[in-house]
Design a protein around this motif. Structure first.
Motif, PDB file in Angstrom:
ATOM      1  N   ARG A 321       0.783  -1.187  -0.064  1.00 34.40           N
ATOM      2  CA  ARG A 321       0.025  -0.025  -0.012  1.00 34.40           C
ATOM      3  C   ARG A 321       0.937   1.308   0.296  1.00 34.40           C
ATOM      4  NH1 ARG A 321      -1.650   1.652   6.089  1.00 34.40           N
ATOM      5  NH2 ARG A 321       0.113   0.251   7.007  1.00 34.40           N
ATOM      6  N   TRP A 322       0.419   2.304  -0.662  1.00 40.57           N
ATOM      7  CA  TRP A 322       1.040   3.455  -0.418  1.00 40.57           C
ATOM      8  C   TRP A 322       0.126   4.640  -0.347  1.00 40.57           C
ATOM      9  CZ3 TRP A 322      -0.163   7.016  -4.235  1.00 40.57           C
ATOM     10  CH2 TRP A 322      -0.808   6.423  -5.429  1.00 40.57           C
ATOM     11  N   TRP A 323       0.362   5.845   0.053  1.00 40.58           N
ATOM     12  CA  TRP A 323      -0.586   6.875   0.253  1.00 40.58           C
ATOM     13  C   TRP A 323       0.048   8.324   0.331  1.00 40.58           C
ATOM     14  CZ3 TRP A 323       1.025   4.246   4.582  1.00 40.58           C
ATOM     15  CH2 TRP A 323       1.708   4.936   5.534  1.00 40.58           C
ATOM     16  N   VAL A 324      -0.624   9.274   0.071  1.00 47.46           N
ATOM     17  CA  VAL A 324      -0.056  10.721   0.135  1.00 47.46           C
ATOM     18  C   VAL A 324      -1.412  11.394   0.669  1.00 47.46           C
ATOM     19  CG1 VAL A 324      -0.859  11.084  -2.291  1.00 47.46           C
ATOM     20  CG2 VAL A 324       0.876  12.539  -1.213  1.00 47.46           C
ATOM     21  N   SER A 325      -0.915  12.504   1.355  1.00 46.89           N
ATOM     22  CA  SER A 325      -2.329  13.351   2.074  1.00 46.89           C
ATOM     23  C   SER A 325      -1.675  14.637   2.345  1.00 46.89           C
ATOM     24  CB  SER A 325      -2.722  12.807   3.249  1.00 46.89           C
ATOM     25  OG  SER A 325      -1.803  12.569   4.292  1.00 46.89           O
ATOM     26  N   ALA A 326      -2.401  15.591   2.459  1.00 46.52           N
ATOM     27  CA  ALA A 326      -2.157  16.975   2.551  1.00 46.52           C
ATOM     28  C   ALA A 326      -3.042  17.528   3.554  1.00 46.52           C
ATOM     29  CB  ALA A 326      -1.744  17.976   1.413  1.00 46.52           C
ATOM     30  N   GLY A 327      -2.519  18.608   4.616  1.00 46.33           N
ATOM     31  CA  GLY A 327      -3.536  19.208   5.379  1.00 46.33           C
ATOM     32  C   GLY A 327      -2.890  20.284   6.187  1.00 46.33           C
ATOM     33  N   TYR A 328      -3.702  20.557   7.210  1.00 44.01           N
ATOM     34  CA  TYR A 328      -3.386  21.791   8.223  1.00 44.01           C
ATOM     35  C   TYR A 328      -2.954  21.604   9.501  1.00 44.01           C
ATOM     36  CZ  TYR A 328      -3.616  26.329  10.300  1.00 44.01           C
ATOM     37  OH  TYR A 328      -3.372  27.550  11.053  1.00 44.01           O
ATOM     38  N   PHE A 422     -15.425  -2.041   8.125  1.00 39.34           N
ATOM     39  CA  PHE A 422     -16.812  -2.195   8.309  1.00 39.34           C
ATOM     40  C   PHE A 422     -17.504  -2.350   7.061  1.00 39.34           C
ATOM     41  CE2 PHE A 422     -14.998   0.161  11.972  1.00 39.34           C
ATOM     42  CZ  PHE A 422     -15.207  -0.789  12.950  1.00 39.34           C
ATOM     43  N   ALA A 423     -18.385  -3.436   6.626  1.00 43.61           N
ATOM     44  CA  ALA A 423     -19.055  -3.299   5.305  1.00 43.61           C
ATOM     45  C   ALA A 423     -18.129  -3.284   4.139  1.00 43.61           C
ATOM     46  CB  ALA A 423     -19.912  -2.537   5.377  1.00 43.61           C
ATOM     47  N   GLY A 424     -16.831  -3.515   4.408  1.00 43.96           N
ATOM     48  CA  GLY A 424     -16.001  -3.321   3.275  1.00 43.96           C
ATOM     49  C   GLY A 424     -15.796  -2.131   2.563  1.00 43.96           C
ATOM     50  N   ARG A 425     -16.385  -1.158   2.923  1.00 41.66           N
ATOM     51  CA  ARG A 425     -16.174   0.273   2.436  1.00 41.66           C
ATOM     52  C   ARG A 425     -15.524   1.147   3.471  1.00 41.66           C
ATOM     53  NH1 ARG A 425     -18.685   1.277  -2.535  1.00 41.66           N
ATOM     54  NH2 ARG A 425     -19.827  -0.166  -3.466  1.00 41.66           N
ATOM     55  N   TYR A 426     -15.892   1.086   4.663  1.00 36.85           N
ATOM     56  CA  TYR A 426     -15.476   1.976   5.666  1.00 36.85           C
ATOM     57  C   TYR A 426     -14.414   1.395   6.732  1.00 36.85           C
ATOM     58  CZ  TYR A 426     -15.486   5.361   9.557  1.00 36.85           C
ATOM     59  OH  TYR A 426     -14.929   6.083  10.445  1.00 36.85           O
ATOM     60  N   GLY A 427     -13.195   2.073   6.940  1.00 34.49           N
ATOM     61  CA  GLY A 427     -12.178   1.444   7.754  1.00 34.49           C
ATOM     62  C   GLY A 427     -11.912   2.674   8.653  1.00 34.49           C
ATOM     63  N   ARG A 472      -9.255  -0.916  -5.277  1.00 34.51           N
ATOM     64  CA  ARG A 472      -8.004  -0.737  -4.318  1.00 34.51           C
ATOM     65  C   ARG A 472      -7.665   0.571  -3.948  1.00 34.51           C
ATOM     66  NH1 ARG A 472      -6.686  -6.078  -3.956  1.00 34.51           N
ATOM     67  NH2 ARG A 472      -6.513  -7.086  -5.802  1.00 34.51           N
ATOM     68  N   TRP A 473      -8.394   1.688  -4.621  1.00 36.51           N
ATOM     69  CA  TRP A 473      -8.163   3.069  -4.150  1.00 36.51           C
ATOM     70  C   TRP A 473      -9.179   3.490  -3.030  1.00 36.51           C
ATOM     71  CZ3 TRP A 473      -4.635   6.314  -5.857  1.00 36.51           C
ATOM     72  CH2 TRP A 473      -3.803   5.788  -7.262  1.00 36.51           C
ATOM     73  N   GLY A 499      -6.471  12.646   1.928  1.00 27.31           N
ATOM     74  CA  GLY A 499      -5.534  12.220   0.611  1.00 27.31           C
ATOM     75  C   GLY A 499      -6.219  10.970   0.420  1.00 27.31           C
ATOM     76  N   VAL A 500      -5.389  10.264  -0.578  1.00 28.51           N
ATOM     77  CA  VAL A 500      -5.897   8.972  -1.160  1.00 28.51           C
ATOM     78  C   VAL A 500      -4.826   7.985  -0.922  1.00 28.51           C
ATOM     79  CG1 VAL A 500      -7.236  10.102  -2.881  1.00 28.51           C
ATOM     80  CG2 VAL A 500      -4.623   9.368  -3.393  1.00 28.51           C
ATOM     81  N   GLU A 501      -5.216   6.638  -0.860  1.00 29.55           N
ATOM     82  CA  GLU A 501      -4.371   5.627  -0.524  1.00 29.55           C
ATOM     83  C   GLU A 501      -4.675   4.286  -1.464  1.00 29.55           C
ATOM     84  OE1 GLU A 501      -3.369   4.040   3.502  1.00 29.55           O
ATOM     85  OE2 GLU A 501      -4.155   2.062   3.179  1.00 29.55           O
ATOM     86  N   TYR A 502      -3.445   3.699  -1.887  1.00 33.22           N
ATOM     87  CA  TYR A 502      -3.882   2.451  -2.889  1.00 33.22           C
ATOM     88  C   TYR A 502      -3.284   1.338  -2.352  1.00 33.22           C
ATOM     89  CZ  TYR A 502      -3.753  -0.526  -6.993  1.00 33.22           C
ATOM     90  OH  TYR A 502      -4.096  -1.392  -7.919  1.00 33.22           O
TER      91      TYR A 502
END
Length: 505
Positions: A321-328, A422-427, A472-473, A499-502
């Motif tokens: 897995r890899w991810w990238v995010s941005a914030g404050y 949870f239900a395959g869509r939310y974690g 996967r996204w 951000g997004v994670e794959y």
């Protein structure tokens, strides 16, 4: 009969070479251009293929049934003799499709029929034998059709007496049709003309019977994950292949099915495998690089197809897995265990980190399923970038001198998390990380900078929102708190990132 991938028909084009003898420049120039059209034509033209069908015996006269094939054979001979045409005859036609019907073809419908068979010319005809007095007369009708233009280019209607000279009559008719076709139909431009590849491969195989016994061969995993296909493309007379199975193709698959088609009569092949077993063409493997061997039957083993299979590491890819995010980030200094900040940027003293306000945060990370920690814990390597600025008093809190500072912080380290879905869509995934950061404080581009290092522990919670159950996204929302710890000081922060994670697994 199935048509599979084939390497293609090998060509052997004639190469015309021009040698000019030593002569005057004018003669050499004229000689060159006199031969140039022929040179270009041999390299860039394609012979037309002629569909030659038996002439129809209209009255079904059994005594003269021989004429049907005799005219066709004479036509084939004359057309091939010219060197200008290829031939597709009824013998080959029956091999392509044993059920094909062509008894009622005429000039009107022959074009479409010919084009379906990759032929640009069709010759159809019929003959009728009748008695006239004491003699028998035969009437020949023939149409040579340009299938590309959908029109007749040669039309023959000839009467002849059935006697000892009838064979010469049939031969002359074939010669006249061939001669007119040569005059009226030029070769095709190979650059602008294309035939159906699958049918061409089939025609080539029928004209050059292969030694192999399979027409196609592939290794298929679970339907929902796709299949592992042969690379390079399958060829009936190529016997060794490498099959590479990707992580996506292997995900959730406990066995693979050999999918094959025989060339000709269907048999039960002999199947053997190293490092595994195969039952009814379904195979399971006990190693990453097994070899599957197929022979015509269990007893006919002179020719064998071998599939060297390359399966992925069962532990998954190195990076899963890899991810990238941005914030404050929001920053402040906390008085913890005596760690507090001085009131000013005093010379040879401590800096007032309270004056730094977080402006931006960027994070990227990679995770792996290798060397798992158990109990669902996963590890990842993380890199982070902070940007902050602030206005600090110089020398003392009441000096009246203010300094505008910029801060860049870059670092990274190890993170442990435990995702729950949870239900395959939310974690949700709580995490703890420990990082080392290098920081630079500077007034501007033309001024020097102060650099320091900090240890940065962090606690947080990741929330994941998948685009779809099998996707996967996923969207990533992070809420975290942490602190840069210096010698006797700190700069703590709370941040929120999107951000997004794959994830491969």
């Amino acid at each position: 009969m199935p048509i599979s991938e084939f390497s293609g028909r090998p060509g052997n084009p004639d190469k015309n070479r021009l040698y000019l003898k030593r002569t005057t420049p004018v003669l050499a120039f004229l000689s060159f251009f006199a031969f140039l059209p022929g040179t270009l034509e041999s390299a860039e033209t394609l012979k037309r293929r002629v569909l030659v069908l038996p002439f129809e015996n209209v009255l079904k006269n059994k005594n003269y049934a021989w004429m049907s094939d005799s005219i066709s054979e004479n036509l084939k001979t004359e057309l091939l003799k010219s060197g200008r045409f290829e031939i597709l005859d009824v013998t080959l036609l029956r091999k392509i499709d044993p059920q094909i019907q062509f008894a009622n073809l005429d000039a009107g419908n022959a074009s479409a029929f010919a084009l379906r068979l990759n032929c640009e010319v069709a010759i159809v005809g019929r003959y009728t034998v009748k008695k006239q007095g004491t003699q028998e007369l035969v009437n020949f009708e023939a149409d040579a059709v340009d299938a590309l233009e959908k029109k007749s280019v040669v039309v023959k209607n000839q009467d002849a007496t059935v006697n000892a000279e009838i064979f010469d009559t049939v031969g002359k008719l074939a010669v006249s049709i061939s001669d007119e076709l040569i005059l009226k139909l030029a070769p095709l431009d190979a650059g602008d003309f294309k035939r159906d590849d699958k049918l061409e491969r089939l025609i080539y195989r029928l004209e050059h019977p292969p030694k192999g016994f399979l027409d196609s061969l592939s290794l298929i995993g679970a339907p929902e994950t796709g299949s592992a296909r042969l690379e390079p493309k399958f060829d009936i007379d190529t016997y060794d292949y490498d099959v590479y199975v990707s992580y996506d193709q292997a995900d959730g698959v406990d066995g693979y099915v050999l999918d094959y088609q025989y060339w000709g009569k269907r048999l039960n092949p002999g199947i053997s495998v190293s490092n595994g077993s195969c039952t009814a063409a379904k195979c399971t493997f006990t190693a990453r690089n097994p070899t599957v061997t197929l022979t015509r039957t269990s007893s006919e083993t002179d020719i064998a197809y071998k599939l060297r299979i390359h399966l992925p590491d069962p532990r998954g890819p190195l990076v899963t897995r890899w991810w990238v995010s941005a914030g404050y980030p929001s920053t402040t200094s906390l008085a913890v265990l005596g760690h507090s900040n001085a009131a000013a940027l005093a010379r040879d003293g401590k800096m007032a980190f309270d004056g730094m306000q977080g402006m931006a945060h960027i994070e990227a990370g990679i995770g792996s399923e290798r060397w798992q920690l158990g109990r669902g814990l996963k590890w990842a390597l993380v890199t982070q970038f902070f940007y902050a600025n602030g206005t600090l008093p110089e020398f003392s809190a009441d000096s009246g001198y203010m300094v505008k500072l910029q801060m860049l912080s870059a670092g990274g380290g190890l993170r442990l998390d435990r995702p729950v879905w949870f239900a395959g869509r939310y974690g949700l995934s709580p995490f703890v990380g420990i990082y080392a950061h290098y920081q630079a404080f500077f007034r501007g581009a033309g001024f020097g900078s102060l650099s320091t290092a900090a240890l940065a522990p962090e606690l947080g919670l990741n929330q994941y929102f998948r685009f779809g159950y099998k996707q996967r996204w996923r969207w990533l929302l992070t809420i975290a708190v942490g602190s840069f710890i210096y010698s006797g000081q700190n700069l703590s922060y709370a941040r929120a990132n999107v951000g997004v994670e794959y994830a491969f697994k």
